[in-house]
Design a protein around this motif. Sequence first.
Motif, short mmCIF file in Angstrom:
data_model
loop_
_atom_site.label_atom_id
_atom_site.label_comp_id
_atom_site.label_asym_id
_atom_site.label_seq_id
_atom_site.Cartn_x
_atom_site.Cartn_y
_atom_site.Cartn_z
N LEU A 1 0.84 -1.20 0.00
CA LEU A 1 0.00 0.00 0.00
C LEU A 1 0.87 1.25 0.00
O LEU A 1 0.62 2.21 -0.73
CB LEU A 1 -0.94 -0.01 1.21
N SER A 2 1.93 1.22 0.81
CA SER A 2 2.86 2.36 0.85
C SER A 2 3.43 2.65 -0.52
O SER A 2 3.56 3.81 -0.92
CB SER A 2 4.01 2.08 1.82
N VAL B 1 -7.84 3.48 6.05
CA VAL B 1 -8.02 4.41 7.18
C VAL B 1 -9.09 3.86 8.12
O VAL B 1 -8.93 3.86 9.34
CB VAL B 1 -8.43 5.82 6.67
N ALA B 2 -10.15 3.36 7.53
CA ALA B 2 -11.27 2.83 8.31
C ALA B 2 -10.87 1.60 9.12
O ALA B 2 -11.52 1.26 10.11
CB ALA B 2 -12.44 2.48 7.38
N VAL C 1 -2.87 6.34 7.45
CA VAL C 1 -2.42 6.52 6.07
C VAL C 1 -1.81 7.89 5.83
O VAL C 1 -0.87 8.05 5.06
CB VAL C 1 -3.61 6.28 5.10
N PHE C 2 -2.37 8.90 6.48
CA PHE C 2 -1.95 10.26 6.20
C PHE C 2 -0.76 10.74 7.03
O PHE C 2 -0.12 11.74 6.69
CB PHE C 2 -3.14 11.22 6.36
N GLY C 3 -0.46 10.03 8.12
CA GLY C 3 0.66 10.41 8.97
C GLY C 3 1.97 10.33 8.22
O GLY C 3 2.26 9.31 7.60
N LEU D 1 -0.03 14.01 0.56
CA LEU D 1 -1.29 13.27 0.48
C LEU D 1 -2.35 13.94 1.34
O LEU D 1 -3.51 14.06 0.95
CB LEU D 1 -1.07 11.82 0.96
N ASN D 2 -1.91 14.36 2.54
CA ASN D 2 -2.77 15.08 3.48
C ASN D 2 -3.39 16.31 2.83
O ASN D 2 -4.60 16.53 2.89
CB ASN D 2 -1.90 15.55 4.64
#
Lengths: 241, 242
Positions: free
Chosen positions: A140-141, A178-179, A184-186, A191-192
């Motif tokens: 995913l990364s 995320v759910a 994911v955003f850290g 992306l954030n």
Amino acid sequence: MAVELYLDLLSQPCRSVLIFAKKNNIPHEVRNISLMDGEQYGDHFGKISLIRKVPALRDGDFCLTESPAILLYLAQKFQTPEHWYPADLQQRARIDEYLSWQHCAIRLHGSKVFWLKLMIPEVLHVEVPKEKMEAAVEELSGSLKLLEEKFLQDRPFIAGGHISLADLVAIVEVMQPVAAGLDVFGGRPKLNAWRDRVQAAIGKELFDEVHQNILGSQERVKVMDGSKLEFSKAKILNFFM
Amino acid sequence: MELYLDLHSQPCRSVFLLAKVIGIPFEFKLVELSAGQQYSEEFGKINVMRKVPVMKDGSFVLTESVAILKYMLQKHSSSLADHWYPADLQQRARVNEYLSWQHMNLRAHGSKVFLLKALFPVIMGSEVPKEKMDAAVQDLNQSLQMLEDKFLQNKPFIVGDKISVADLVAIVEIIQPVATGLDVFEGRQKLTAWRERVKKALGEKLFAEAHEVIMKVGSLPQQMQNNSNLEMLKPKFQKLFS
């Protein structure tokens, strides 16, 4: 006449279709198909789609599946604002490129993390080996890195200055892991910032409304009846493990 | 226009075929996958994802065959018959539906069977475990059934009476496992009849030309064994077999 949208908002592509319909005031009626209850295997839904997946659209006697196809159909039929799928050939190609790539990349990897991190251990009560979980997060990364470095680069949105179908399809997929509780955003400021822009362009209220169900997943699995997924267990484990 | 291709790759074949059908002049830039040329520094500058096909139209670089096909179809729409990518809303939707579905279905399953049969032994150094092979073939069979039952039904082509880019994308993917000796057409009259129609609509000679290298895939393992890059390629291919 309103189009019928067969949806389960736990599914990423259902969310992109609903957001698009609502944002553009497209007359529609939602028909809920509960995946956890196996409603996609019912007789009625079988008449809508042999593939038995959501989302599905019915417009009169025309039935359509596959969210990229549904989104393009709605955009064309209801003449939505041009930025969603610009007439400019190269901008359009950038969107098509993302919509194609994402199937076997972010969509696949985000789904995998969601199932391995949350659903398989908590609902199916099957232990997920640590290496498998780490490998899935790493994949995913890699996809998120490509989203940032190849598809976004220095642009505010994937196709340029405005939100398009590509960003919509991207954001709903990114929300799935995320759910499951993955941050994911850290550590991903680009992306954030993109997520904030996409949310603003969609409208935070609409975005939150459509994501309410999926974001309640970690709580829901605590009280969920695991036996509901037994019929799909083998298929799920085969695919993700 | 430059097209970076290796005709062993299904999406390269669909792009090659469409460019030829439309009559777009292009420079064929070979990226030999079995020799690891996709990992060269030079190719990395063309495509950071190190995949083929890639199209370079002037300074505009585009990846993903579905995007490249749509770009070519729309750029040359005035000199192309409508049926390749129909303007009609519902017909176009049928094309888009197939192009979307195929990624994780026929393409994924056909590729897996191909990779297991053609590359597993040379990459992993052993024969494919039977259950792995059987599972892959079963998945492929399901996809082929869906192609017949949902996408073709009783129509000559996916959209209707005439060939479209959907049929083109479908046929190149089906040939992949066929090239390893799996006769997917046996017992499937509907699929066989469709295949013949597609070949005819594309042109038999052109179809054969596009599929020449993949049909010689039997010699691929030996080619790879003889290649000094094999050790470098092994870990990259091993990921596909996990």
